[in-house]
Structure formats: C-alpha cells, structure tokens
Design a protein around this motif. Structure first.
Motif, PDB file in Angstrom:
ATOM      1  N   SER A 202       0.798  -1.230   0.000  1.00  0.00           N
ATOM      2  CA  SER A 202       0.000   0.000   0.000  1.00  0.00           C
ATOM      3  C   SER A 202       0.830   1.279   0.000  1.00  0.00           C
ATOM      4  O   SER A 202       0.286   2.364  -0.191  1.00  0.00           O
ATOM      5  CB  SER A 202      -0.920   0.032   1.226  1.00  0.00           C
ATOM      6  OG  SER A 202      -1.831  -1.039   1.176  1.00  0.00           O
TER       7      SER A 202
ATOM      8  N   ARG B 262      -1.501  -1.626   5.456  1.00  0.00           N
ATOM      9  CA  ARG B 262      -2.478  -0.551   5.656  1.00  0.00           C
ATOM     10  C   ARG B 262      -2.144   0.301   6.874  1.00  0.00           C
ATOM     11  O   ARG B 262      -2.646   1.414   7.029  1.00  0.00           O
ATOM     12  CB  ARG B 262      -3.911  -1.118   5.831  1.00  0.00           C
ATOM     13  CG  ARG B 262      -4.514  -1.835   4.646  1.00  0.00           C
ATOM     14  CD  ARG B 262      -4.440  -1.076   3.360  1.00  0.00           C
ATOM     15  NE  ARG B 262      -5.009   0.263   3.434  1.00  0.00           N
ATOM     16  CZ  ARG B 262      -4.757   1.219   2.545  1.00  0.00           C
ATOM     17  NH1 ARG B 262      -3.946   0.987   1.534  1.00  0.00           N
ATOM     18  NH2 ARG B 262      -5.312   2.396   2.665  1.00  0.00           N
TER      19      ARG B 262
ATOM     20  N   SER C 124      -4.792   5.511  -0.423  1.00  0.00           N
ATOM     21  CA  SER C 124      -6.149   5.110  -0.053  1.00  0.00           C
ATOM     22  C   SER C 124      -6.549   3.824  -0.780  1.00  0.00           C
ATOM     23  O   SER C 124      -6.036   3.519  -1.864  1.00  0.00           O
ATOM     24  CB  SER C 124      -7.137   6.213  -0.408  1.00  0.00           C
ATOM     25  OG  SER C 124      -7.265   6.285  -1.811  1.00  0.00           O
TER      26      SER C 124
ATOM     27  N   GLU D 228      -9.280   3.263  -2.194  1.00  0.00           N
ATOM     28  CA  GLU D 228      -9.941   3.629  -3.461  1.00  0.00           C
ATOM     29  C   GLU D 228      -8.927   3.721  -4.594  1.00  0.00           C
ATOM     30  O   GLU D 228      -9.151   3.212  -5.688  1.00  0.00           O
ATOM     31  CB  GLU D 228     -10.673   4.985  -3.328  1.00  0.00           C
ATOM     32  CG  GLU D 228     -11.915   4.970  -2.452  1.00  0.00           C
ATOM     33  CD  GLU D 228     -11.596   4.736  -0.973  1.00  0.00           C
ATOM     34  OE1 GLU D 228     -10.559   5.267  -0.495  1.00  0.00           O
ATOM     35  OE2 GLU D 228     -12.348   4.002  -0.305  1.00  0.00           O
ATOM     36  N   GLU D 229      -7.807   4.350  -4.283  1.00  0.00           N
ATOM     37  CA  GLU D 229      -6.773   4.490  -5.317  1.00  0.00           C
ATOM     38  C   GLU D 229      -6.194   3.134  -5.706  1.00  0.00           C
ATOM     39  O   GLU D 229      -5.944   2.860  -6.881  1.00  0.00           O
ATOM     40  CB  GLU D 229      -5.650   5.385  -4.805  1.00  0.00           C
ATOM     41  CG  GLU D 229      -5.814   6.845  -5.207  1.00  0.00           C
ATOM     42  CD  GLU D 229      -4.661   7.672  -4.684  1.00  0.00           C
ATOM     43  OE1 GLU D 229      -3.662   7.800  -5.400  1.00  0.00           O
ATOM     44  OE2 GLU D 229      -4.788   8.149  -3.535  1.00  0.00           O
TER      45      GLU D 229
ATOM     46  N   GLU E 109      -8.015  -5.769   3.174  1.00  0.00           N
ATOM     47  CA  GLU E 109      -7.019  -4.881   3.753  1.00  0.00           C
ATOM     48  C   GLU E 109      -6.238  -5.665   4.798  1.00  0.00           C
ATOM     49  O   GLU E 109      -6.819  -6.452   5.553  1.00  0.00           O
ATOM     50  CB  GLU E 109      -7.700  -3.686   4.411  1.00  0.00           C
ATOM     51  CG  GLU E 109      -8.333  -2.745   3.413  1.00  0.00           C
ATOM     52  CD  GLU E 109      -8.892  -1.502   4.096  1.00  0.00           C
ATOM     53  OE1 GLU E 109      -8.159  -0.913   4.909  1.00  0.00           O
ATOM     54  OE2 GLU E 109     -10.044  -1.152   3.814  1.00  0.00           O
TER      55      GLU E 109
END
Lengths: 165, 197
Positions: B105, B143, B150, B152-153, B168
C-alpha cells in the motif's frame, strides 16, 4: 507450453505404483523411493520413511527439477532427465518418468550408483506405462461421466465448515 | 492443478502468493504458520538469501480438515518478488490453483504493484492461463503504514472492475492474513466443484 491436466490417483493405480516402488527399494538396495508430481505433490512413497518430512521433500524435489529444467532450456537442452546428489552418508538419484513424475531414490553405501541406475531404468519403464495409463484415465474421467469427482456435490456449508475454528 | 488422491482420500491444491519485492508475501506465510495449530500444518520451508530475501520460494503445507471424507490440503507458496527473479517466478506458478496478489500500500510502491500484476498476467499466459479465469484475490497490505495510499486508489489501479475479492491487511501484525487465505481457499474449492460438474 501445454496445460498439464489434473492428476487423479485411484486406489487400484496407487496399489500398482506402490508395488513397483517397493520392488525398486529392494532390487536397488535403496533406503526409500518416492514418486512426486512435477507440481510438488507426493504420489507414492516406499521404504524407510521414519524421520523424513515427505511433504517438504516433495516440494523441494519439484522445485529442484523445475529449476534445473529451466537451466536446461537456457543452455538449449530440453530437460536434464537424470540427477544425482552425493552426500556423506546418503545419496539421492532423481529421474523423470512419463515427463510428469519424478522418481526419487534415496540410498546409502549398502547400494551403489551403478545398481541404482540399472534398477531405476527397469522400474522407470514400468512406472511410465502405469502413469501413461493413469493420465489417460484421468482425462477420460474428467471429460466424461465416470464416478465423478467427490467435489461435484460439495456445498457452501462444507467449505465454510473447513474454516470454523 | 489440484491433485485428487482417491487412495489416500486427499485433495491437494496449490496456492501462490504473488506480488512485488518486500510486499509481505513471506510475512503472510509466517503468520499463517505461527497461528495454525500444530496438527494442521507442516514444516515451513524458506529458500532465502542470507539477508532473508526470498531466493526461490517459501513453502507451507496446511491441512484444513475434511470435505466429504477427503482430507483437504493446501500447499502455500510464495514467489521471489524481486524483478530479476522472473525465471523462478514462472516455475513456481506451474500447476497453480489460485493466487493471492499481495499489493504494497505504500505510495512509493504503487508502480511496483502494477508491474508485478502485469508480470503475473504475462507469466500465467505463458502457461496458457488467464488470470481472469483462475481463482484469485487481492490483499492490500501494510495498511497500518502512514504512507499508505487510499484503498480507493489501490482499487482503481489494481481492481478497476471491483470484481476481485479484496482484503485490507497489516501482515506484520496478522491483520487480514487469514481472511485473505480463507477467501482464496474457498474460491479454489468452488472452482473444483465447477470443474467436476
């Protein structure tokens, strides 16, 4: 590269394969004989198995064959069909059978490389025949009716139960 | 491909953890190993360099229990994530039944995730497999780090259709590790059912 079909091992085939493996243990004066699928699954084992982690053995043997197979291709060979690892006490002789199965013989100084090679040649042919048969059968099984896989009937609950801690 | 052994009444499936270097594939396996009961796991093997970077693969056999009288075993493998180990990655993908793609991430690893996913698709294609046709799940790992982009990205880049199950995780602390594994194992078993009908 073609996709290898699913390997399905039935009781009767396993019995035959095991018989050849046991015979090879005694003919070659070996400690143990293993048959491993190229994907790292143990198919059959015979001989002195005490203290041997056979699951790990299968995965490492398959990794070894995969790595040396890759190496062979780089230098223009199709595959190295025979491998020999010499240890202080125990040695390992590895050959490919029916392109897909790895025959592993573990032996010590009660035997010799020459004897193992000789016996592996004969047993390898027999095993190749058995496996060719088995692959054909597995393919037919999957394409047609047959008794069907036990997994055709599994339910979501069956799967969830696996994970209930 | 799964190996069905009627003689031992066993079914063996091969799951592969894929992803860019240092994304946490080995950590996932370590957590699974540590938190699994003694009888349900085998030895974990790590073929790693002296600096604990995966050189060839990590391997962890799990026995989850029985389905219809068949012992269900999963063989978990990781690939070496570093770019130059591509030859080894191809070998490990052979005979795969399902893939966990572990994405890092952290912002600076965004590109590396995309490259690795592209590499996975390419290596599967060489085997005659399409990623879209095999069971796979996404894990957004790390995370808990402050520089995590994020979800979403991440989704937009790695799971644009939103069809792939995603989880996650913070593998170091164990968060999300088992959820990911369970989801993939379930998909693989469902695929077996589909394949045998």
């Amino acid at each position: 590269m073609s996709l290898t079909p699913q390997l399905v091992l039935f009781e009767e085939d396993h019995t035959k394969i095991l018989a050849v493996s046991k015979r090879l243990v005694s003919d070659a004066n070996a400690k143990a004989v293993f048959l491993v699928d190229k994907n790292g699954q143990m198919v059959a084992e015979a001989g002195e198995l005490v203290g041997i982690d056979t699951t790990s053995l299968a995965s490492l043997v398959a990794g070894n064959i995969a790595a040396t197979g890759g190496l062979a291709k780089i230098i223009g060979e199709n595959e190295f069909p025979v491998h020999f690892h010499q240890g202080e006490r125990d040695n390992v002789h590895i050959t490919l059978v029916a392109q897909r199965i790895i025959l592993v013989v573990v032996f010590d100084d009660r035997s010799s490389l020459g004897l193992v090679r000789l016996r592996v040649k004969k047993a390898g042919q027999k095993l190749a025949e058995l496996f060719e048969d088995l692959f054909k059968k597995a393919e037919a099984e999957l394409s047609d009716e047959g008794p069907g896989s036990p997994f055709a009937e599994i339910t979501d609950d069956d799967i969830d139960n696996l994970f209930s801690d | 491909m799964a190996f069905i052994n009627y003689s031992a009444r066993e079914i063996n499936c091969k799951l592969v953890y894929y992803g860019p270097g240092l994304c946490g594939k080995t950590t996932n396996l370590k957590v699974i190993y540590e938190k699994t009961a003694e009888g349900a796991k085998g030895k974990m093997i790590s073929l790693a360099t002296e600096t604990e970077r995966t050189l060839f693969f990590d391997f962890l056999p799990l026995a989850l229990g029985e389905i219809r009288g068949f012992k269900t075993r999963f063989h978990l493998y990781t690939v070496p994530g570093q770019v130059f180990y591509d030859a080894s990655r191809k070998l490990i993908l052979k005979g795969v039944d399902g893939v966990v793609f572990v994405a890092d991430s952290q912002e600076e690893r965004f590109e590396a995730n995309l490259e690795s996913l592209e590499n996975l698709q390419q290596n599967l294609r060489e085997q005659g497999l399409e990623l879209s046709k095999i069971p796979w799940v996404l894990q957004y790992n790390k995370r808990d780090l402050p520089n995590a982009v994020s979800v979403e990205e991440m989704r937009k880049a790695l799971n644009p259709t939103g069809e792939i199950p995603e989880f996650e995780a913070a593998a170091m602390s164990g968060k999300g590790v088992f959820e990911t594994l369970k989801a993939l194992a379930k998909l693989v078993l469902l695929e077996l059912r589909k394949g045998s009908k």
